[in-house]
Motif scaffolding. Structure first.
Motif, PDB file in Angstrom:
ATOM      1  N   GLU A 266      -2.347  -9.605   6.845  1.00  0.00           N
ATOM      2  CA  GLU A 266      -3.393  -9.279   5.886  1.00  0.00           C
ATOM      3  C   GLU A 266      -3.882  -7.647   5.880  1.00  0.00           C
ATOM      4  O   GLU A 266      -4.394  -7.015   4.968  1.00  0.00           O
ATOM      5  N   ALA A 267      -4.074  -7.151   7.476  1.00  0.00           N
ATOM      6  CA  ALA A 267      -4.785  -5.821   7.566  1.00  0.00           C
ATOM      7  C   ALA A 267      -3.704  -4.890   7.033  1.00  0.00           C
ATOM      8  O   ALA A 267      -4.415  -3.849   6.472  1.00  0.00           O
ATOM      9  N   VAL A 268      -2.419  -4.844   7.248  1.00  0.00           N
ATOM     10  CA  VAL A 268      -1.657  -3.965   6.774  1.00  0.00           C
ATOM     11  C   VAL A 268      -1.642  -3.719   5.232  1.00  0.00           C
ATOM     12  O   VAL A 268      -1.540  -2.896   4.693  1.00  0.00           O
ATOM     13  N   THR A 269      -1.749  -4.961   4.543  1.00  0.00           N
ATOM     14  CA  THR A 269      -1.781  -5.015   3.342  1.00  0.00           C
ATOM     15  C   THR A 269      -2.944  -4.278   2.653  1.00  0.00           C
ATOM     16  O   THR A 269      -2.890  -3.460   1.658  1.00  0.00           O
ATOM     17  N   TRP A 270      -4.275  -4.699   3.213  1.00  0.00           N
ATOM     18  CA  TRP A 270      -5.426  -3.988   2.755  1.00  0.00           C
ATOM     19  C   TRP A 270      -5.391  -2.408   3.099  1.00  0.00           C
ATOM     20  O   TRP A 270      -5.829  -1.596   2.390  1.00  0.00           O
ATOM     21  N   GLN A 271      -4.943  -2.160   4.121  1.00  0.00           N
ATOM     22  CA  GLN A 271      -4.787  -0.585   4.640  1.00  0.00           C
ATOM     23  C   GLN A 271      -4.053   0.004   3.539  1.00  0.00           C
ATOM     24  O   GLN A 271      -4.633   1.001   3.199  1.00  0.00           O
ATOM     25  N   TRP A 272      -2.640  -0.270   3.314  1.00  0.00           N
ATOM     26  CA  TRP A 272      -2.065   0.483   2.441  1.00  0.00           C
ATOM     27  C   TRP A 272      -2.218   0.337   1.072  1.00  0.00           C
ATOM     28  O   TRP A 272      -1.837   1.366   0.001  1.00  0.00           O
ATOM     29  N   ARG A 273      -2.815  -0.949   0.465  1.00  0.00           N
ATOM     30  CA  ARG A 273      -3.299  -1.095  -0.903  1.00  0.00           C
ATOM     31  C   ARG A 273      -4.491  -0.038  -1.068  1.00  0.00           C
ATOM     32  O   ARG A 273      -4.543   0.496  -2.208  1.00  0.00           O
ATOM     33  N   ALA A 274      -5.581   0.101  -0.207  1.00  0.00           N
ATOM     34  CA  ALA A 274      -6.422   0.915  -0.221  1.00  0.00           C
ATOM     35  C   ALA A 274      -6.003   2.451  -0.573  1.00  0.00           C
ATOM     36  O   ALA A 274      -6.608   3.287  -1.158  1.00  0.00           O
ATOM     37  N   GLU A 275      -4.983   2.703   0.407  1.00  0.00           N
ATOM     38  CA  GLU A 275      -4.549   4.084   0.313  1.00  0.00           C
ATOM     39  C   GLU A 275      -3.715   4.363  -0.760  1.00  0.00           C
ATOM     40  O   GLU A 275      -3.661   5.324  -1.489  1.00  0.00           O
ATOM     41  N   ALA A 276      -2.923   3.617  -1.516  1.00  0.00           N
ATOM     42  CA  ALA A 276      -2.322   3.705  -2.647  1.00  0.00           C
ATOM     43  C   ALA A 276      -3.181   3.946  -3.894  1.00  0.00           C
ATOM     44  O   ALA A 276      -3.158   4.783  -4.838  1.00  0.00           O
TER      45      ALA A 276
END
Length: 893
Positions: A266-276
């Motif tokens: 979940e954390a990695v998803t939110w991290q890179w979705r926000a960056e994208a």
């Protein structure tokens, strides 16, 4: 003469290191030391000195090399004798660490055979203490590697012997700590895993033992096609039988570990979705990235790269491309797509920059676990996720590393890194790796065939029509018409050669997509390199172009208008130059002190600390004592920061739950310290009790700084700074209050008892010893060895000074505040935030950085100049960093 080969090759004479003139001399000596007191034929020497085809004069060159080596070793050169067909180095066990190692191991085995296990463990630990890394680390040719590997195997056997004996002695905790790291470095050694499983089971950590077994079984099946040996399987069955539902620990721990995997995803998803989203990678008309496999016919684009990866027979993918070709974008989008389609229980793709990995120092799995802990510090909370969750995630196959930027590592580390990747991941573990094409080809030529099972794809240049479509998507075709015509008509022109990568196409759109800019200016370039430099130079000014802001702007998601393009270029150029000198891509605020020359930063810290102690000494007894205090403690601070270890940030948060017992224990320790200090300085009983209460409370409050509990939260530069600042200030204030209060009370109320006065009563040896011990303890607590010595000497010099008690009631208060302030500052600058704070003030005052640095970096991130990778920032692209650094250097020269 002492020789060391259990690690890097070292030669020492009379305690001084002897430097060998050339790698060839080093290899010649290594060949002789691997066969001590035995003849090494000239043919083997030739193989050791030349990896490739030796020259026709190889025999003569070997003779010359040995002659030069004898000369370099001085009198000890006589130890190398010509003996028949080769050379022999005469030495004994006291002079060569590999012989001492074997002697210790043999003695340990003998003691164990006599049932003297305690002595055997002590002996074999002495043998293992001789090792400083892999044998002949960094010097292995093909010939040397085989013999060095034998030594490495002997070390591994010794580690397992030591663990087995310590298990018999009941030292399970120590075995777990040592073998967890060892099994990470040797993921296929069954005996090590067997011993670690036994130790874990004896501690009741059944879930971890089972996870360890499954990870080993998966690796053996994938790489060798075999099952674990029968003893391991029987032990696993026994562990499963013992881990019944009646046991209190295994089920909750296993459940919490499963939660760690879920929350990590979940954390990695939110991290890179926000960056994208911040990079606008999901625009309606993004640049189309196409790729093609180097072997075979697969081709595709970003939309099907995840399906292609999942269909690979061996889940390993290497993505190559030119600078700016979109490798990092592909890695990010692949990570998000793999997360979106991740099956329950499947591995979590974690995107990491390779720039921070030093393969000579850290095993890949250890580095991966450390990066997980850095970005998700809650995983270190054993109460929430079990013991050492990051390492268990990596070793258990729950992490799919997406490693971006092999080319961004220092050139001398790339071959070592690729070899380490091949050893750790080469037999089937899932992996994605990106690298520039030229750098990867060079490394493969140096390292030989690596990652042979991986599928290698290369990103193709941007097609002309794709570039035209992207450039004119928002601005209409009229403005970009001349550019489109030139691209179609002259594909070999500088403009067409430059606009072959997504980076340059995007920079062209940023620079000439705004109103008033004329894209036709791009047509005048006669040189591709000059045009590329022009686009790179225009990036920051265009990113900081002043535009009207809409009403109701959210300051947390919108760029600020406070920075001009000139300011941003100057500050970003300084940061880029700092990273280039450090050979790094990670902009970490806690490493910013390195931008200040070592002598300057040490002098700055020393002067600030000295200032407080000068005032303290002056108030106590005038200028002479002021000078003694200032030089003692200022010098200690200078030396600590000149030669001590740099601090790393503490990733903690304030939490009160479950801290009662620990609070009481810390309070008791603090109270004892307060009582001892009060009695030593002959204070009244009431004052001693008061000191005990204050010291107890101050010591105890630190238990409220605990590891976070939510692994679904990702560290960011701001959160790391905020948490570290809380801990640093709390620690500093606690020392300020306790020692400032003690100093003031001792100055005002001491009974002036003297124990061993010297120098006419101006110095007391007993107080000097007490002050030295207190200073050494204080220094060790702050920064370990160097600080312990420096502050121990300062405490002995200052603590033994004898001066009259205060006659003015104000003076003890002033002295206590200044003494406490000096101690508090000395503590503060040994913490990451305090170190950053002092040096940031210096850099801002000299105009090299803004006063609100974190605000500026956040703003640059929102503008797309920087990207965020966990707790650090990086420049949007390595070419942007390199160009800014070059421009800054030219401006300063």
């Amino acid at each position: 003469m002492r020789f060391r080969i259990l690690g890097t090759l070292e030669v020492r004479a009379a305690g001084d290191r002897v430097t060998l003139a050339s790698p060839r001399q080093q290899r010649a000596l290594a060949a002789l030391l691997l066969s001590p007191n035995s003849v090494v034929p000239v043919e083997r020497m030739i193989d050791a000195l030349w990896e490739d085809e030796p020259p026709a004069t190889a025999v003569k060159q070997v003779r010359n090399c040995v002659s030069a080596l004898r000369s370099r070793l001085g009198e000890a050169g006589a130890l190398i004798v010509t003996d028949g067909p080769g050379y022999r180095l005469r030495t004994d066990a006291d002079d060569l660490d590999s012989l001492r190692f074997r002697r210790h191991v043999a003695a340990a085995r003998g003691l164990a055979g006599q049932a003297k296990l305690v002595d055997a463990v002590e002996e074999i630990r002495a043998a293992l203490a001789l090792w400083r890394g892999p044998a002949l680390d960094g010097l292995r040719t093909t010939t040397l590697a085989g013999r060095a590997a034998v030594l490495d195997e002997q070390r591994a056997d010794a580690v397992e012997l030591c663990a087995e004996w310590r298990l018999r002695l009941g030292e399970t905790g120590e075995v777990v700590r040592e073998l967890t790291e060892f099994c990470g470095e040797h993921p296929m050694r069954e005996l090590s895993h067997l011993l670690l499983m036994r130790a874990l089971a004896k501690e009741g950590r059944y879930a971890e033992a089972s996870t360890l077994f499954h990870g080993l079984r998966r690796r053996l099946a994938d790489e060798l096609g075999v099952d674990p040996n029968p003893e391991l399987r029987r032990l696993h069955e026994q562990i499963l039988a013992e881990a019944t539902p009646d046991e209190p620990e295994p089920a909750p721990e296993h459940h919490s570990f499963d939660r760690a995997v879920t929350e990590l995803a979940e954390a990695v998803t939110w991290q890179w979705r926000a960056e994208a989203e911040l990079r606008s990678l999901h625009r309606p008309q993004p640049i189309v990235l196409r790729w093609s496999a180097l072997r075979g016919k697969p081709r595709g684009d970003l939309d099907d790269i995840a399906d292609t990866f999942r269909a690979l027979p061996v889940p390993q993918l290497v993505v190559l491309g030119e600078p700016g070709s979109g490798k990092s974008v592909l890695a990010l989008m692949l990570t998000l797509e793999l997360l979106r389609a991740r099956a329950p229980g499947g591995p979590v793709p974690v995107l990491l920059s390779l720039a921070s990995w030093d393969p000579r120092r850290d095993h890949l799995d250890r580095w991966l676990a450390a990066r997980l802990a850095d970005d998700h510090p809650a995983l270190l909370n054993a109460r929430e996720y079990g013991r050492d969750a990051p390492t268990r995630l990596v070793l258990g196959g729950h992490v799919l590393p997406v490693l971006d930027g092999l080319d961004e590592m220092p050139a001398d580390l790339r071959a070592v890194a690729l070899d380490a990747l091949d050893q750790t991941m080469g037999a089937g573990r899932a992996l994605v790796l990106t690298c520039r094409s030229a750098e990867y080809d060079q490394v493969v030529r140096e390292a030989g065939p690596v990652l042979s099972a991986a599928t290698v794809v290369r990103l193709e240049p941007v097609a002309r029509q794709e570039a035209i479509t992207y450039l004119s998507a928002r601005d209409g075709r009229d403005r970009w018409g001349p550019v489109a015509e030139r691209l179609r008509r002259d594909p070999g022109a500088p403009l067409a050669r430059v606009l072959r990568t997504p980076l340059m196409v995007d920079l062209a759109r940023i620079g000439y997509g705004r109103p008033g800019a004329d894209p036709a200016e791009l047509l005048g370039a006669s040189d591709a390199e000059a045009l590329e430099g022009q686009l790179l130079d225009s990036f920051v000014p265009n990113a900081y172009a002043q535009v009207p802001q809409p009403p109701g702007r959210n300051p947390k998601t919108s760029p600020s208008g406070r920075y001009t393009a000139a300011q941003a270029t100057r500050w970003l150029g300084f940061l880029a130059r700092h990273l280039e000198r450090a050979r790094s891509r990670d902009l970490a605020w806690w490493q910013l002190y390195r931008a200040v020359p070592a002598r300057t930063r040490s002098g700055l810290v020393g002067a600030l600390v000295a200032l407080f102690f000068v005032v303290t000494g002056w108030v106590d007894d005038g200028p002479a004592l002021a000078a003694i205090y200032g030089v003692s403690f200022g010098g200690a601070a200078y030396l600590t920061h000149r030669f001590g270890r740099a601090p790393e940030p503490l990733r903690t948060e304030v939490r009160f739950a479950g801290a009662t017992r620990k609070f009481a224990g810390r309070f008791a320790i603090g109270a004892v310290v307060g009582v001892l200090l009060g009695l030593g300085w002959s204070l009244a009983t009431g004052l001693v009790v008061f000191l005990a209460l204050v010291f107890g409370l101050v010591f105890a409050v630190h238990v409220w700084l605990a590891k976070p509990v939510d692994a679904s939260r990702v560290s960011s530069p701001r959160t790391i700074l905020r948490n570290e600042r809380t801990g640093a200030i709390a620690l500093s204030v606690s020392f300020l209050v306790t020692l400032g209060l003690f100093d003031g009370m001792a100055f005002a109320f001491t009974a002036q008892t003297r124990f061993l006065p010297v120098l006419g009563g101006r110095y007391d040896l007993a107080l000097a010893v007490a002050g030295g011990l207190a200073g050494a303890s204080f220094g060790f607590f702050m920064a370990r060895g160097v600080a312990a010595v420096c502050y121990g000497l300062a405490g002995a010099i200052a603590g033994g000074q004898v001066f009259p008690a205060a006659t003015d009631p104000v003076l003890p208060f002033v002295a206590g505040v200044c003494f406490g302030g000096g101690i508090g500052l000395a503590v503060l600058v040994t913490r990451a935030w305090g170190n950053y704070f002092v040096h940031h003030i210096w850099l801002a005052a000299t105009g090299r950085l803004p006063w609100r640095l974190m605000h500026f970096l956040d703003d640059a991130h929102r503008r797309g100049v920087l990207r965020q990778a966990g707790g650090v920032y990086q420049f949007r692209h390595a070419r942007v960093q390199e160009r800014l650094a070059e421009a800054h250097q030219e401006e300063m020269s």
